[in-house]
Design a protein around this motif. Structure first.
Motif, PDB file in Angstrom:
ATOM      1  N   GLU A 157       0.840  -1.200   0.000  1.00  0.00           N
ATOM      2  CA  GLU A 157       0.000   0.000   0.000  1.00  0.00           C
ATOM      3  C   GLU A 157       0.874   1.249   0.000  1.00  0.00           C
ATOM      4  OE1 GLU A 157      -3.342   0.303   0.145  1.00  0.00           O
ATOM      5  OE2 GLU A 157      -4.015  -1.754   0.523  1.00  0.00           O
ATOM      6  N   GLN A 158       0.279   2.375  -0.443  1.00  0.00           N
ATOM      7  CA  GLN A 158       0.941   3.673  -0.406  1.00  0.00           C
ATOM      8  C   GLN A 158       0.167   4.606   0.525  1.00  0.00           C
ATOM      9  OE1 GLN A 158       3.773   4.516  -1.924  1.00  0.00           O
ATOM     10  NE2 GLN A 158       4.007   2.523  -2.913  1.00  0.00           N
ATOM     11  N   VAL A 159       0.881   5.430   1.242  1.00  0.00           N
ATOM     12  CA  VAL A 159       0.283   6.472   2.066  1.00  0.00           C
ATOM     13  C   VAL A 159       1.042   7.753   1.761  1.00  0.00           C
ATOM     14  CG1 VAL A 159      -0.341   7.209   4.392  1.00  0.00           C
ATOM     15  CG2 VAL A 159      -0.168   4.770   3.876  1.00  0.00           C
ATOM     16  N   LYS A 160       0.320   8.868   1.624  1.00  0.00           N
ATOM     17  CA  LYS A 160       0.964  10.111   1.203  1.00  0.00           C
ATOM     18  C   LYS A 160       0.759  11.260   2.173  1.00  0.00           C
ATOM     19  CE  LYS A 160       1.539  12.805  -3.038  1.00  0.00           C
ATOM     20  NZ  LYS A 160       1.126  12.927  -4.459  1.00  0.00           N
ATOM     21  N   ILE A 161      -0.424  11.362   2.751  1.00  0.00           N
ATOM     22  CA  ILE A 161      -0.720  12.497   3.618  1.00  0.00           C
ATOM     23  C   ILE A 161      -1.830  12.124   4.599  1.00  0.00           C
ATOM     24  CG2 ILE A 161      -2.349  13.439   1.909  1.00  0.00           C
ATOM     25  CD1 ILE A 161      -1.635  16.232   2.885  1.00  0.00           C
ATOM     26  N   TRP A 162      -1.699  12.606   5.825  1.00  0.00           N
ATOM     27  CA  TRP A 162      -2.773  12.523   6.816  1.00  0.00           C
ATOM     28  C   TRP A 162      -3.099  13.929   7.274  1.00  0.00           C
ATOM     29  CZ3 TRP A 162       0.118   8.080   9.640  1.00  0.00           C
ATOM     30  CH2 TRP A 162      -0.320   6.850   9.141  1.00  0.00           C
ATOM     31  N   GLU A 163      -4.373  14.205   7.468  1.00  0.00           N
ATOM     32  CA  GLU A 163      -4.823  15.514   7.949  1.00  0.00           C
ATOM     33  C   GLU A 163      -5.261  15.370   9.406  1.00  0.00           C
ATOM     34  OE1 GLU A 163      -5.262  18.912   8.639  1.00  0.00           O
ATOM     35  OE2 GLU A 163      -5.021  18.821   6.441  1.00  0.00           O
ATOM     36  N   LEU A 164      -4.627  16.133  10.302  1.00  0.00           N
ATOM     37  CA  LEU A 164      -4.856  15.991  11.739  1.00  0.00           C
ATOM     38  C   LEU A 164      -5.781  17.059  12.313  1.00  0.00           C
ATOM     39  CD1 LEU A 164      -1.314  15.085  13.156  1.00  0.00           C
ATOM     40  CD2 LEU A 164      -3.166  13.538  12.461  1.00  0.00           C
ATOM     41  N   LEU A 208       5.712  38.347  10.894  1.00  0.00           N
ATOM     42  CA  LEU A 208       5.592  38.339   9.434  1.00  0.00           C
ATOM     43  C   LEU A 208       4.222  38.778   8.930  1.00  0.00           C
ATOM     44  CD1 LEU A 208       7.468  35.007   8.587  1.00  0.00           C
ATOM     45  CD2 LEU A 208       8.396  37.330   8.760  1.00  0.00           C
ATOM     46  N   LEU A 209       3.158  38.481   9.690  1.00  0.00           N
ATOM     47  CA  LEU A 209       1.801  38.824   9.260  1.00  0.00           C
ATOM     48  C   LEU A 209       1.230  40.036   9.975  1.00  0.00           C
ATOM     49  CD1 LEU A 209       0.051  35.302   9.035  1.00  0.00           C
ATOM     50  CD2 LEU A 209       0.667  36.805   7.117  1.00  0.00           C
ATOM     51  N   GLY A 210       1.739  40.307  11.173  1.00  0.00           N
ATOM     52  CA  GLY A 210       1.152  41.341  12.014  1.00  0.00           C
ATOM     53  C   GLY A 210       0.439  40.711  13.192  1.00  0.00           C
ATOM     54  N   PRO A 211      -0.215  41.507  14.018  1.00  0.00           N
ATOM     55  CA  PRO A 211      -0.773  41.001  15.277  1.00  0.00           C
ATOM     56  C   PRO A 211      -1.999  40.113  15.119  1.00  0.00           C
ATOM     57  CG  PRO A 211      -1.335  43.307  14.978  1.00  0.00           C
ATOM     58  CD  PRO A 211      -0.363  42.974  13.891  1.00  0.00           C
ATOM     59  N   GLU A 212      -2.646  40.144  13.951  1.00  0.00           N
ATOM     60  CA  GLU A 212      -3.840  39.332  13.727  1.00  0.00           C
ATOM     61  C   GLU A 212      -3.463  38.115  12.881  1.00  0.00           C
ATOM     62  OE1 GLU A 212      -6.653  40.343  15.220  1.00  0.00           O
ATOM     63  OE2 GLU A 212      -5.653  42.188  15.900  1.00  0.00           O
ATOM     64  N   VAL A 213      -3.646  36.915  13.440  1.00  0.00           N
ATOM     65  CA  VAL A 213      -3.218  35.683  12.774  1.00  0.00           C
ATOM     66  C   VAL A 213      -4.317  34.638  12.886  1.00  0.00           C
ATOM     67  CG1 VAL A 213      -1.490  33.824  12.723  1.00  0.00           C
ATOM     68  CG2 VAL A 213      -0.799  36.157  13.345  1.00  0.00           C
ATOM     69  N   ALA A 214      -4.589  33.960  11.782  1.00  0.00           N
ATOM     70  CA  ALA A 214      -5.583  32.878  11.782  1.00  0.00           C
ATOM     71  C   ALA A 214      -4.971  31.628  11.179  1.00  0.00           C
ATOM     72  CB  ALA A 214      -6.831  33.280  11.007  1.00  0.00           C
ATOM     73  N   TRP A 215      -5.336  30.491  11.733  1.00  0.00           N
ATOM     74  CA  TRP A 215      -4.947  29.163  11.232  1.00  0.00           C
ATOM     75  C   TRP A 215      -5.991  28.731  10.207  1.00  0.00           C
ATOM     76  CZ3 TRP A 215      -7.070  24.368  13.881  1.00  0.00           C
ATOM     77  CH2 TRP A 215      -6.571  23.193  13.295  1.00  0.00           C
ATOM     78  N   THR A 216      -5.550  28.322   9.025  1.00  0.00           N
ATOM     79  CA  THR A 216      -6.487  27.958   7.962  1.00  0.00           C
ATOM     80  C   THR A 216      -7.205  26.639   8.206  1.00  0.00           C
ATOM     81  OG1 THR A 216      -4.849  26.741   6.648  1.00  0.00           O
ATOM     82  CG2 THR A 216      -5.042  29.119   6.241  1.00  0.00           C
ATOM     83  N   GLY A 217      -6.664  25.814   9.111  1.00  0.00           N
ATOM     84  CA  GLY A 217      -7.222  24.478   9.319  1.00  0.00           C
ATOM     85  C   GLY A 217      -6.329  23.383   8.783  1.00  0.00           C
ATOM     86  N   SER A 218      -5.272  23.755   8.062  1.00  0.00           N
ATOM     87  CA  SER A 218      -4.341  22.737   7.572  1.00  0.00           C
ATOM     88  C   SER A 218      -3.465  22.232   8.709  1.00  0.00           C
ATOM     89  CB  SER A 218      -3.453  23.337   6.474  1.00  0.00           C
ATOM     90  OG  SER A 218      -2.410  22.442   6.135  1.00  0.00           O
ATOM     91  N   PHE A 219      -3.476  20.911   8.908  1.00  0.00           N
ATOM     92  CA  PHE A 219      -2.561  20.265   9.856  1.00  0.00           C
ATOM     93  C   PHE A 219      -2.144  18.964   9.176  1.00  0.00           C
ATOM     94  CE2 PHE A 219      -1.837  20.229  14.685  1.00  0.00           C
ATOM     95  CZ  PHE A 219      -0.683  19.465  14.573  1.00  0.00           C
TER      96      PHE A 219
END
Length: 291
Positions: free
Chosen positions: A77-84, A110-121
């Motif tokens: 089998e192949q495994v490439k990516i898991w999303e956590l 780098l972005l300034g004081p306001e930062v959001a996580w897109t949901g990618s893990f």
């Protein structure tokens, strides 16, 4: 771990080169929740393979960088990516990692004081001698969708094992974020392939790193990782961040960019740093926001 103070020279280096490398951002204790989550995923896969008769052993005593290799080899089998990100919604330690002080210090510089996580893990799984887990030159916007070229999205790539040219460290083209969005398209394996030989524009920078290092780069920075030619797994994780839409100056192009990144991740970015502490989303509230 104490806060990191980023000087103007580091910020300018990121602006000029499109990336910034920190050699020792995380110690092993900080990485442990991510490794625990990966071990849980490997346990589930081992149980399924064993239940289906694809493997003779769950290889439970094998080390972190070998167990999944042996499981996949025997199972064919192949495994490439898991999303956590779903695990992060039920595991406080994973969400704490998303907003680790080393990350927020970097991102606010780098972005300034306001930062959001897109949901990618995303856990990137680079099996030995497997072409399918090599990534040719691309810009992340080519995966998100073209309108996101109008946003500043930062990818943070963290190796969980030592990486070099043999097992698939990162290659980047310094300054390529200034070229704008280049032409490319997904192949039949959904992998983006660019229409030009971008190495003719710039000499690749090869970035061997130790586990716990941190590489931050722009959504328009050209990067690649080659095939793993060792007999061990190359494990890495990447997270993506952006200024929350409510805190950004929203031109028509930017609105399209935010709509596109929402569609890509199927959720709105979650605020993890803000001038207003009430805007920061605590762990017990993210379950209803993570898709």
């Amino acid at each position: 771990m104490p806060a990191t103070v980023f000087d103007q020279a580091q910020v300018e280096a990121y602006r000029n080169d499109g990336y910034l490398l920190l050699r020792d951002a995380f110690d092993d204790a900080a990485l442990q929740p991510v490794r625990d989550a990966i071990d849980a995923e490997v346990d589930q896969l081992a149980d399924r393979f064993h239940r289906e008769g694809k493997v003779s052993s769950r290889y439970a005593d094998e080390p972190f960088n070998r167990r999944l290799v042996l499981l996949c080899e025997e199972a064919g089998e192949q495994v490439k990516i898991w999303e956590l990100r779903t695990r992060a919604s039920v595991t406080p330690a994973l969400y704490d990692f998303v907003r680790h002080p080393a990350l927020l210090d970097l991102l606010t510089a780098l972005l300034g004081p306001e930062v959001a996580w897109t949901g990618s893990f995303a856990v990137r799984i680079k099996l030995p001698e497997t072409e399918e887990t090599a990534f040719p030159w691309h810009q992340d916007t080519q995966y998100y969708g073209n309108p996101t070229q109008h946003l500043h999205v930062i990818s943070v790539w963290i190796p969980l094992v030592d990486v070099d040219e043999h097992n698939g460290c990162m290659h980047l083209l310094a300054g390529s974020h200034k070229w704008g969005l280049l032409d490319g398209a997904r192949d039949d394996q959904r992998v983006v392939r660019m229409f030009e030989d971008v190495e003719q524009r710039s000499k690749p920078v090869v970035l061997p790193m130790r586990r716990g290092g941190l590489l931050a780069f722009s959504n328009l920075t050209c990067h690649a990782s080659m095939m793993n030619t060792t007999n061990e797994m190359r494990w890495s994780v990447d997270l993506r961040y952006v200024v929350p839409e409510a805190a950004a100056a929203r031109s028509e192009d930017e609105r399209h960019g935010y709509a596109t990144i929402y569609d890509h991740y199927r959720m709105r970015p979650i605020t993890v740093a803000s001038r207003d502490p009430d805007q920061v989303v605590p762990w017990d509230q993210i379950r209803n926001l993570v898709s």
